[in-house]
Design a protein around this motif. Structure first.
Motif, short mmCIF file in Angstrom:
data_model
loop_
_atom_site.label_atom_id
_atom_site.label_comp_id
_atom_site.label_asym_id
_atom_site.label_seq_id
_atom_site.Cartn_x
_atom_site.Cartn_y
_atom_site.Cartn_z
N LEU A 67 74.80 44.10 105.53
CA LEU A 67 76.26 44.01 105.60
C LEU A 67 76.94 44.66 104.40
O LEU A 67 77.94 45.37 104.56
CB LEU A 67 76.70 42.55 105.73
N ASP A 68 76.42 44.44 103.19
CA ASP A 68 77.06 45.02 101.99
C ASP A 68 77.11 46.55 102.08
O ASP A 68 78.14 47.16 101.81
CB ASP A 68 76.32 44.61 100.72
N LYS A 69 76.00 47.13 102.45
CA LYS A 69 75.93 48.60 102.58
C LYS A 69 76.83 49.08 103.73
O LYS A 69 77.49 50.11 103.62
CB LYS A 69 74.48 49.04 102.79
N ALA A 70 76.87 48.32 104.82
CA ALA A 70 77.74 48.68 105.95
C ALA A 70 79.20 48.70 105.52
O ALA A 70 79.95 49.61 105.89
CB ALA A 70 77.52 47.71 107.11
N ASN A 71 79.60 47.73 104.71
CA ASN A 71 80.98 47.70 104.20
C ASN A 71 81.26 48.89 103.30
O ASN A 71 82.34 49.48 103.35
CB ASN A 71 81.26 46.38 103.46
N GLN A 72 80.29 49.27 102.47
CA GLN A 72 80.45 50.45 101.61
C GLN A 72 80.63 51.71 102.45
O GLN A 72 81.51 52.54 102.17
CB GLN A 72 79.23 50.63 100.70
N ILE A 73 79.79 51.88 103.46
CA ILE A 73 79.85 53.05 104.33
C ILE A 73 81.20 53.08 105.06
O ILE A 73 81.84 54.13 105.16
CB ILE A 73 78.69 53.05 105.35
N LEU A 74 81.64 51.93 105.55
CA LEU A 74 82.92 51.86 106.26
C LEU A 74 84.08 52.26 105.34
O LEU A 74 84.95 53.03 105.75
CB LEU A 74 83.14 50.45 106.82
N ARG A 75 84.08 51.76 104.11
CA ARG A 75 85.14 52.14 103.16
C ARG A 75 85.11 53.64 102.86
O ARG A 75 86.14 54.31 102.82
CB ARG A 75 85.02 51.34 101.86
N LYS A 76 83.91 54.17 102.66
CA LYS A 76 83.76 55.61 102.39
C LYS A 76 84.28 56.42 103.58
O LYS A 76 85.01 57.40 103.41
CB LYS A 76 82.30 55.95 102.12
N TYR A 77 83.92 56.00 104.77
CA TYR A 77 84.35 56.70 105.99
C TYR A 77 85.87 56.67 106.10
O TYR A 77 86.51 57.70 106.32
CB TYR A 77 83.72 56.07 107.23
N LYS A 78 86.46 55.49 105.96
CA LYS A 78 87.92 55.37 106.11
C LYS A 78 88.67 56.14 105.03
O LYS A 78 89.79 56.57 105.24
CB LYS A 78 88.33 53.90 106.12
N GLY A 79 88.03 56.34 103.86
CA GLY A 79 88.64 57.14 102.81
C GLY A 79 88.63 58.63 103.13
O GLY A 79 89.44 59.39 102.61
N SER A 80 87.72 59.05 103.98
CA SER A 80 87.57 60.47 104.32
C SER A 80 88.18 60.85 105.66
O SER A 80 88.62 61.98 105.84
CB SER A 80 86.09 60.84 104.34
#
Length: 131
Positions: A67-80
């Motif tokens: 879950l922690d890594k999934a949240n990081q990936i989601l934030r990175k995606y939404k930033g791009s």
């Protein structure tokens, strides 16, 4: 035939053709009586499409795992990217980050080319419809 009668008939027929070829503008007012529940149903349909409950389309998976890594990936995606919505989906025992909700494979392929610039392991999948 008398030339005078012929000329009068010719003029009359010419005028008739001229008048019949002209179009006359019309104006009208249209009143639509719509049940208020139609708007509610359309809003419900939009919400179900966002949550993929009506979808038979394609999505792009960016990540699966913790879950922690999934949240990081989601934030990175939404930033791009803001073109395609993204969410975290849970399927025991992994969390998955899914982006987009594409009606056709070609739309998903085009998006994947763009997304793979930042998420090289992204791939297209066709999730099963939720019941």
């Amino acid at each position: 035939m008398n030339p005078l009668i012929f000329s009068k008939l010719f003029i009359a027929s010419t005028l008739l053709i001229f008048i019949s070829s002209k179009s006359f503008a019309q104006s009208a007012t249209l009143t639509v009586n719509q049940d208020a529940k139609i708007t509610q149903l359309l809003d419900l349909k939009k919400e179900l499409e966002k949550t993929r409950e009506l979808s038979d389309g394609y999505t792009i998976q960016l990540y699966y795992g913790e879950l922690d890594k999934a949240n990081q990936i989601l934030r990175k995606y939404k930033g791009s990217y803001s073109n395609w919505p993204a969410s975290i989906e849970y399927e025991t025992p992994n969390y998955k980050v899914w982006a987009g909700n594409f009606a056709s494979r070609i739309e998903a392929d085009r998006a994947l080319l763009e997304i793979q610039k930042n998420f090289s392991s992204a791939f297209i999948l066709k999730p099963e419809r939720r019941k």
